[in-house]
Motif scaffolding. Structure first.
Motif, PDB file in Angstrom:
ATOM      1  N   VAL A 196       0.183  -8.387 -21.992  1.00 61.68           N
ATOM      2  CA  VAL A 196       0.801  -8.115 -20.695  1.00 61.68           C
ATOM      3  C   VAL A 196       0.043  -7.029 -19.933  1.00 61.68           C
ATOM      4  CG1 VAL A 196       2.900  -7.369 -19.499  1.00 61.68           C
ATOM      5  CG2 VAL A 196       3.061  -8.843 -21.526  1.00 61.68           C
ATOM      6  N   GLU A 197      -0.299  -5.937 -20.629  1.00 65.84           N
ATOM      7  CA  GLU A 197      -0.916  -4.808 -19.930  1.00 65.84           C
ATOM      8  C   GLU A 197      -2.421  -4.720 -20.141  1.00 65.84           C
ATOM      9  OE1 GLU A 197       0.930  -1.393 -19.008  1.00 65.84           O
ATOM     10  OE2 GLU A 197       2.991  -2.056 -19.302  1.00 65.84           O
ATOM     11  N   GLY A 198      -2.992  -5.610 -20.978  1.00 62.12           N
ATOM     12  CA  GLY A 198      -4.441  -5.752 -21.045  1.00 62.12           C
ATOM     13  C   GLY A 198      -5.179  -4.716 -21.861  1.00 62.12           C
ATOM     14  N   TYR A 199      -4.501  -4.035 -22.789  1.00 58.16           N
ATOM     15  CA  TYR A 199      -5.172  -3.036 -23.625  1.00 58.16           C
ATOM     16  C   TYR A 199      -5.741  -3.681 -24.890  1.00 58.16           C
ATOM     17  CZ  TYR A 199      -2.880   0.456 -20.682  1.00 58.16           C
ATOM     18  OH  TYR A 199      -2.460   1.222 -19.618  1.00 58.16           O
ATOM     19  N   ASP A 200      -6.658  -2.952 -25.539  1.00 62.56           N
ATOM     20  CA  ASP A 200      -7.299  -3.452 -26.756  1.00 62.56           C
ATOM     21  C   ASP A 200      -6.492  -3.137 -28.009  1.00 62.56           C
ATOM     22  OD1 ASP A 200      -9.451  -4.432 -25.299  1.00 62.56           O
ATOM     23  OD2 ASP A 200     -10.554  -2.542 -25.443  1.00 62.56           O
ATOM     24  N   GLY A 201      -5.407  -2.443 -27.871  1.00 60.89           N
ATOM     25  CA  GLY A 201      -4.568  -2.074 -29.003  1.00 60.89           C
ATOM     26  C   GLY A 201      -3.405  -1.259 -28.509  1.00 60.89           C
ATOM     27  N   LEU A 202      -2.726  -0.579 -29.428  1.00 61.98           N
ATOM     28  CA  LEU A 202      -1.678   0.339 -29.024  1.00 61.98           C
ATOM     29  C   LEU A 202      -2.305   1.562 -28.355  1.00 61.98           C
ATOM     30  CD1 LEU A 202       0.554   0.224 -32.234  1.00 61.98           C
ATOM     31  CD2 LEU A 202       0.872  -1.053 -30.095  1.00 61.98           C
ATOM     32  N   VAL A 203      -1.661   2.043 -27.314  1.00 68.97           N
ATOM     33  CA  VAL A 203      -2.207   3.159 -26.542  1.00 68.97           C
ATOM     34  C   VAL A 203      -1.656   4.472 -27.081  1.00 68.97           C
ATOM     35  CG1 VAL A 203      -2.406   4.191 -24.252  1.00 68.97           C
ATOM     36  CG2 VAL A 203      -2.372   1.694 -24.504  1.00 68.97           C
ATOM     37  N   VAL A 204      -2.538   5.407 -27.380  1.00 68.45           N
ATOM     38  CA  VAL A 204      -2.107   6.747 -27.786  1.00 68.45           C
ATOM     39  C   VAL A 204      -1.487   7.433 -26.569  1.00 68.45           C
ATOM     40  CG1 VAL A 204      -2.808   8.959 -28.751  1.00 68.45           C
ATOM     41  CG2 VAL A 204      -3.934   6.855 -29.520  1.00 68.45           C
ATOM     42  N   HIS A 205      -0.321   8.008 -26.748  1.00 68.68           N
ATOM     43  CA  HIS A 205       0.390   8.672 -25.655  1.00 68.68           C
ATOM     44  C   HIS A 205      -0.487   9.741 -24.999  1.00 68.68           C
ATOM     45  CE1 HIS A 205       3.215   7.352 -28.743  1.00 68.68           C
ATOM     46  NE2 HIS A 205       4.198   7.350 -27.869  1.00 68.68           N
ATOM     47  N   GLY A 206      -0.555   9.718 -23.674  1.00 66.46           N
ATOM     48  CA  GLY A 206      -1.268  10.772 -22.969  1.00 66.46           C
ATOM     49  C   GLY A 206      -0.754  12.157 -23.325  1.00 66.46           C
ATOM     50  N   PRO A 207       0.583  12.375 -23.335  1.00 71.49           N
ATOM     51  CA  PRO A 207       1.073  13.707 -23.698  1.00 71.49           C
ATOM     52  C   PRO A 207       0.784  14.094 -25.145  1.00 71.49           C
ATOM     53  CG  PRO A 207       2.894  12.209 -23.231  1.00 71.49           C
ATOM     54  CD  PRO A 207       1.658  11.532 -22.783  1.00 71.49           C
ATOM     55  N   LEU A 208       0.594  13.123 -26.036  1.00 70.54           N
ATOM     56  CA  LEU A 208       0.207  13.457 -27.410  1.00 70.54           C
ATOM     57  C   LEU A 208      -1.227  13.991 -27.442  1.00 70.54           C
ATOM     58  CD1 LEU A 208       0.701  13.579 -30.431  1.00 70.54           C
ATOM     59  CD2 LEU A 208       0.251  11.114 -30.561  1.00 70.54           C
ATOM     60  N   LEU A 209      -2.113  13.386 -26.646  1.00 71.21           N
ATOM     61  CA  LEU A 209      -3.466  13.941 -26.516  1.00 71.21           C
ATOM     62  C   LEU A 209      -3.411  15.348 -25.930  1.00 71.21           C
ATOM     63  CD1 LEU A 209      -5.428  10.851 -25.068  1.00 71.21           C
ATOM     64  CD2 LEU A 209      -5.127  11.500 -27.464  1.00 71.21           C
ATOM     65  N   ALA A 210      -2.603  15.503 -24.877  1.00 72.51           N
ATOM     66  CA  ALA A 210      -2.477  16.820 -24.245  1.00 72.51           C
ATOM     67  C   ALA A 210      -1.888  17.835 -25.205  1.00 72.51           C
ATOM     68  CB  ALA A 210      -1.624  16.713 -22.976  1.00 72.51           C
ATOM     69  N   GLN A 211      -0.958  17.388 -26.060  1.00 71.88           N
ATOM     70  CA  GLN A 211      -0.363  18.295 -27.039  1.00 71.88           C
ATOM     71  C   GLN A 211      -1.420  18.866 -27.975  1.00 71.88           C
ATOM     72  OE1 GLN A 211       3.370  19.243 -27.967  1.00 71.88           O
ATOM     73  NE2 GLN A 211       1.725  20.695 -28.353  1.00 71.88           N
ATOM     74  N   HIS A 212      -2.294  18.006 -28.499  1.00 75.05           N
ATOM     75  CA  HIS A 212      -3.369  18.480 -29.365  1.00 75.05           C
ATOM     76  C   HIS A 212      -4.288  19.457 -28.624  1.00 75.05           C
ATOM     77  CE1 HIS A 212      -2.883  16.446 -33.192  1.00 75.05           C
ATOM     78  NE2 HIS A 212      -2.661  15.304 -32.592  1.00 75.05           N
ATOM     79  N   LEU A 213      -4.585  19.156 -27.363  1.00 69.26           N
ATOM     80  CA  LEU A 213      -5.456  20.048 -26.594  1.00 69.26           C
ATOM     81  C   LEU A 213      -4.800  21.410 -26.367  1.00 69.26           C
ATOM     82  CD1 LEU A 213      -7.027  17.648 -23.917  1.00 69.26           C
ATOM     83  CD2 LEU A 213      -8.129  18.609 -25.952  1.00 69.26           C
TER      84      LEU A 213
END
Length: 265
Positions: free
Chosen positions: A196-213
């Motif tokens: 439906v949304e055209g991604y290659d897999g499950l998308v890692v949450h943007g805020p989870l990336l930001a949390q690590h940063l």
């Protein structure tokens, strides 16, 4: 500019230490937070849930637009970035109030079709003191055209002083979705994310990336006063991301060298 609900959304929640410790475990950290301790930056994402009944959910699992976020007729939602000001520590075990308003909602024509940009402003108060101000930038767009060329993501820098690899499997994405009460199907429903949304897999949450940063920035720079981040390319659950810092600049580099997020503390 579209009109939005002018009435702010008010929510209250007790900053349950058990939920913060569960987040520490999910991130591979020692669960050592207790009541009365200051909350790590961005852990407020674990609180102020807004559960909706099934008939109030969109096809993507998110609550339907039309309340505080106006409906601009575009089905795909993405958390594009945000800015935060940390005024005072949020203390665990203490009740807090979150006040959310729609600061702007604009529809424009982009190279790939119409886009809608929404900025929400969140204020989090505790004991009558403003602790956190957050601006959350959302983007809405049409479903992808399978015949259209994919956008070329920016190339990430390689001159970092600090680099930390992090992997993200489906279990971690599920746990983060559960802890933040995020029903967006791109994070746990692979057929939906792909077909439906055209991604290659499950998308890692943007805020989870930001949390690590943010945790990386805090470890090197001390308590944060300001932080901003912008997503530039999605990271998939089967990829290892490298989290980088050079001074106050931070970014996430994908395994192919693309930049997935850039930030500044």
């Amino acid at each position: 500019m579209q009109s939005a609900n002018d009435d702010p959304l008010r929510q209250s929640d007790v900053m349950d230490p058990a939920r913060a410790r569960a987040m520490q475990v999910a991130l591979g950290r020692v669960p050592d937070i207790a009541a009365g301790a200051p909350m790590p930056p961005f852990f407020h994402q674990l609180y102020f849930w807004s559960p909706e009944p099934p008939d109030r959910l969109g096809r993507d699992g998110h609550p339907k637009v039309g309340g505080i976020i106006p409906d601009m007729g575009l089905p795909r939602r993405m958390w594009a970035g945000g800015r935060l000001q940390f005024h005072a520590p949020l203390l665990l075990g203490v009740r807090a109030e979150k006040v959310t308003s729609c600061e702007s909602a604009t529809r424009k024509e982009g190279r790939t079709g119409p886009l809608a940009f929404v900025t929400l402003r969140h204020e989090i108060w505790q004991d009558d003191a403003l602790c956190v101000t957050e601006w959350q930038d959302l983007v809405y767009r049409h479903d992808p055209d399978p015949n259209a060329p994919r956008p070329v993501p920016p190339v990430a820098a390689t001159d970092e002083d600090v680099a930390q690899p992090h992997s993200f499997d489906a279990t971690l994405l599920f746990r983060y979705s559960a802890l933040t009460f995020n029903g967006h199907r791109i994070h746990y429903d692979q057929p939906y994310a792909r077909d439906v949304e055209g991604y290659d897999g499950l998308v890692v949450h943007g805020p989870l990336l930001a949390q690590h940063l943010m945790l990386l920035a805090e470890a090197g720079l001390g308590p944060l006063e300001h932080f901003r981040f912008r997503a530039t390319s999605p990271l998939m659950h089967h990829e290892v991301g490298t989290f980088c810092r050079k001074g106050r600049k931070l970014w996430v580099r994908g395994p192919d060298g693309r930049q997935c997020m850039e930030a500044e503390a």
